[in-house]
Scaffold this motif. Structure first.
Motif, PDB file in Angstrom:
ATOM      1  N   SER A   1      -6.625  -5.692   6.571  1.00 44.24           N
ATOM      2  CA  SER A   1      -6.864  -4.476   6.003  1.00 44.24           C
ATOM      3  C   SER A   1      -6.589  -3.228   6.419  1.00 44.24           C
ATOM      4  O   SER A   1      -6.262  -2.000   5.767  1.00 44.24           O
ATOM      5  CB  SER A   1      -8.683  -4.565   5.996  1.00 44.24           C
ATOM      6  OG  SER A   1      -8.954  -5.624   5.284  1.00 44.24           O
TER       7      SER A   1
ATOM      8  N   ALA B   1      -1.135   3.222   3.146  1.00 44.19           N
ATOM      9  CA  ALA B   1      -1.212   4.049   2.222  1.00 44.19           C
ATOM     10  C   ALA B   1      -1.185   5.417   2.566  1.00 44.19           C
ATOM     11  O   ALA B   1      -0.536   6.547   2.036  1.00 44.19           O
ATOM     12  CB  ALA B   1      -2.849   3.919   1.957  1.00 44.19           C
TER      13      ALA B   1
ATOM     14  N   ALA C   1       0.121   4.053  -2.901  1.00 39.06           N
ATOM     15  CA  ALA C   1      -0.201   5.257  -2.623  1.00 39.06           C
ATOM     16  C   ALA C   1       0.592   6.547  -2.900  1.00 39.06           C
ATOM     17  O   ALA C   1       0.382   7.510  -3.193  1.00 39.06           O
ATOM     18  CB  ALA C   1      -0.705   5.145  -1.353  1.00 39.06           C
TER      19      ALA C   1
ATOM     20  N   ALA D   1       0.818  -1.388  -0.152  1.00 35.82           N
ATOM     21  CA  ALA D   1      -0.042   0.169   0.120  1.00 35.82           C
ATOM     22  C   ALA D   1       0.713   1.093  -0.068  1.00 35.82           C
ATOM     23  O   ALA D   1       0.476   2.313  -0.641  1.00 35.82           O
ATOM     24  CB  ALA D   1      -0.955  -0.099   1.203  1.00 35.82           C
ATOM     25  N   TYR D   2       1.959   1.181   0.799  1.00 31.99           N
ATOM     26  CA  TYR D   2       2.964   2.236   0.783  1.00 31.99           C
ATOM     27  C   TYR D   2       3.358   2.656  -0.577  1.00 31.99           C
ATOM     28  O   TYR D   2       3.301   3.662  -1.269  1.00 31.99           O
ATOM     29  CB  TYR D   2       4.088   2.129   1.693  1.00 31.99           C
ATOM     30  CG  TYR D   2       4.989   3.056   1.965  1.00 31.99           C
ATOM     31  CD1 TYR D   2       5.230   3.607   3.023  1.00 31.99           C
ATOM     32  CD2 TYR D   2       5.950   3.475   1.136  1.00 31.99           C
ATOM     33  CE1 TYR D   2       6.250   4.717   3.280  1.00 31.99           C
ATOM     34  CE2 TYR D   2       7.028   4.587   1.327  1.00 31.99           C
ATOM     35  CZ  TYR D   2       6.889   5.165   2.547  1.00 31.99           C
ATOM     36  OH  TYR D   2       7.863   6.145   2.637  1.00 31.99           O
TER      37      TYR D   2
ATOM     38  N   VAL E   1      -3.236  -2.018   5.160  1.00 31.13           N
ATOM     39  CA  VAL E   1      -3.194  -1.563   3.965  1.00 31.13           C
ATOM     40  C   VAL E   1      -3.642   0.110   4.041  1.00 31.13           C
ATOM     41  O   VAL E   1      -2.878   0.932   3.256  1.00 31.13           O
ATOM     42  CB  VAL E   1      -4.352  -1.968   3.204  1.00 31.13           C
ATOM     43  CG1 VAL E   1      -4.673  -1.404   1.755  1.00 31.13           C
ATOM     44  CG2 VAL E   1      -3.835  -3.652   2.669  1.00 31.13           C
TER      45      VAL E   1
END
Length: 404
Positions: free
Chosen positions: A96, A103, A54, A50-51, A99
């Protein structure tokens, strides 16, 4: 200068804690969520993925409103994700939440670092950007052991609550900061355009290699020490690595502004290579302490040096460049950890891993030389023509695409 960037440094501290603190409370989390260490380890993968996604693609959208809004939204997302982690009743909700936190972290790193550079004069950009890296390293070194201590006393949910409190503190510091934050420019050509520049492409590849070798190998520092007969020195070696990283990132700013990234860029992987060779070939505790301190310093120093090299004459693209660079570093970390695990599973002894890391850094030195040769000796003078692309027109024509 410190007075201008300190809220951004506090935000970076919270990121530094969150990125690594799960490793210290992983067994407790696995028992609490009725999972395995491997299942909880997927949280690191979720955070990293996610990093990486995003940072490059969402930071530009948020900055379109205002820099302060982008920072607060990123911090809010980061904090919500960590709060959800602290309260997660099941493995699915835990994954979740990682994530969401990843982000927010990806956007926050890119925007905070670019903002720090934009807050100061050109001759102070190295120090300002290095201060954000100092926050990341300080959070890792001081925050992670503290988070582990909290976990031992009140459980892993207390550790994650601690991370949330640091994140909320950084939000308050940013919200109460006096003065306005500079509006970060966004290139009209889109984020993907930065990758077509050879220097940026080589630099992002170098960030991946250094993340894979330095941070990836750090995962196996204790098994390496054990295999080399230095098990009793494990705690001291972990602290030597961390203290080296904090001192390196805290002191590199002035030399970076004075000497420039062109001169320093090839030196950083050379020192990293030397530290790996010492750890690989020497079994002396004193040599390992020196080498791990040099290893930590070189790994963390590489971040602001590379950022300066890639953005020196491309300030209008600083944010997407930094986003891609930091995403590559974190992906390299994940890849390095996975590769180390695969090597160990294949029968390679832990004390041989520094040799494999040294091989990767040797290849990285070629990339570092290429980046250095393509880096201008000095930042270009600010002229009206040079500044024109930084701010899109207030009223674009119908034929001109708006920033997404």
């Amino acid at each position: 200068m410190i007075g201008k960037v300190w809220p951004l440094v506090i935000a970076a501290v919270s990121l530094g804690i969150d990125a690594y603190v799960l490793a210290g409370v992983l067994p407790d989390m696995a028992d609490s969520l009725a999972s395995t260490a491997g299942g909880i380890g997927l949280g690191v993968t979720a955070f990293t993925a996610a990093y990486a996604a995003a940072g490059p693609f969402l930071s530009r959208v948020l900055v379109g409103r205002s820099t302060r809004t982008a920072l607060l939204v990123a911090l809010g997302t980061f904090n919500i994700g960590n709060l959800a982690t602290a309260l997660a009743p099941t493995l699915g909700i835990f994954l979740s939440s990682r994530v969401v936190a990843g982000a927010g972290a990806g956007v926050l790193t890119a925007v905070a670092t670019a903002t720090a550079g934009a807050l100061v004069a050109d001759h102070e950009r190295g120090r300002a950007m290095a201060m954000v890296t100092f926050g990341l390293s300080a959070g890792t070194v001081a925050g992670v052991p503290l988070g582990m201590l909290i976990g031992e006393q009140v459980g892993w949910r207390g550790t994650m609550t601690f991370v949330v409190l640091i994140g909320v503190l950084s939000m308050l510091a940013l919200a109460l900061r006096s003065g306005t934050l500079p509006q970060l420019p966004t290139s009209r050509s889109g984020n993907g355009a930065v990758l077509r520049n050879p220097r940026v492409a080589f630099g992002i590849a170098l960030s991946f290699v250094l993340g894979m070798a330095s941070l990836g190998l750090y995962t196996y520092l204790l098994p390496m020490a054990d295999e080399s007969g230095l098990k009793s020195w494990g705690f001291a070696l972990v602290w030597a690595w961390g203290i080296g990283g904090v001192l390196g990132s805290g002191l590199i700013g002035r030399p970076l502004d004075t000497l420039g990234p062109r001169r320093l860029m090839p030196v950083v992987p050379a020192f990293l290579l030397a530290s790996f060779l010492i750890v690989w070939l020497v079994d002396s505790p004193a040599a390992w302490l020196i080498a791990t301190a040099l290893w930590g310093a070189s790994g963390w120093i590489s971040v602001p040096v590379l950022q300066q090299a890639l953005t020196r004459d491309r300030t209008e693209q600083a944010m997407p460049i930094i986003a891609f660079q930091m995403a590559a570093m974190y992906l390299g970390n994940a890849a390095g950890s996975a590769l180390g695990s695969a090597l160990l599973a294949g029968g390679v002894n832990a004390d041989a891993l520094p040799g494999w890391a040294a091989l990767a850094v040797a290849g990285g030195m070629v990339l570092a030389v290429l980046v250095a040769r393509l880096t201008p000796r000095s930042a270009p003078a600010a002229t009206p023509d040079a500044l024109a692309p930084r701010t899109p027109p207030t009223q674009p024509t119908p034929a001109e695409p708006r920033c997404p």
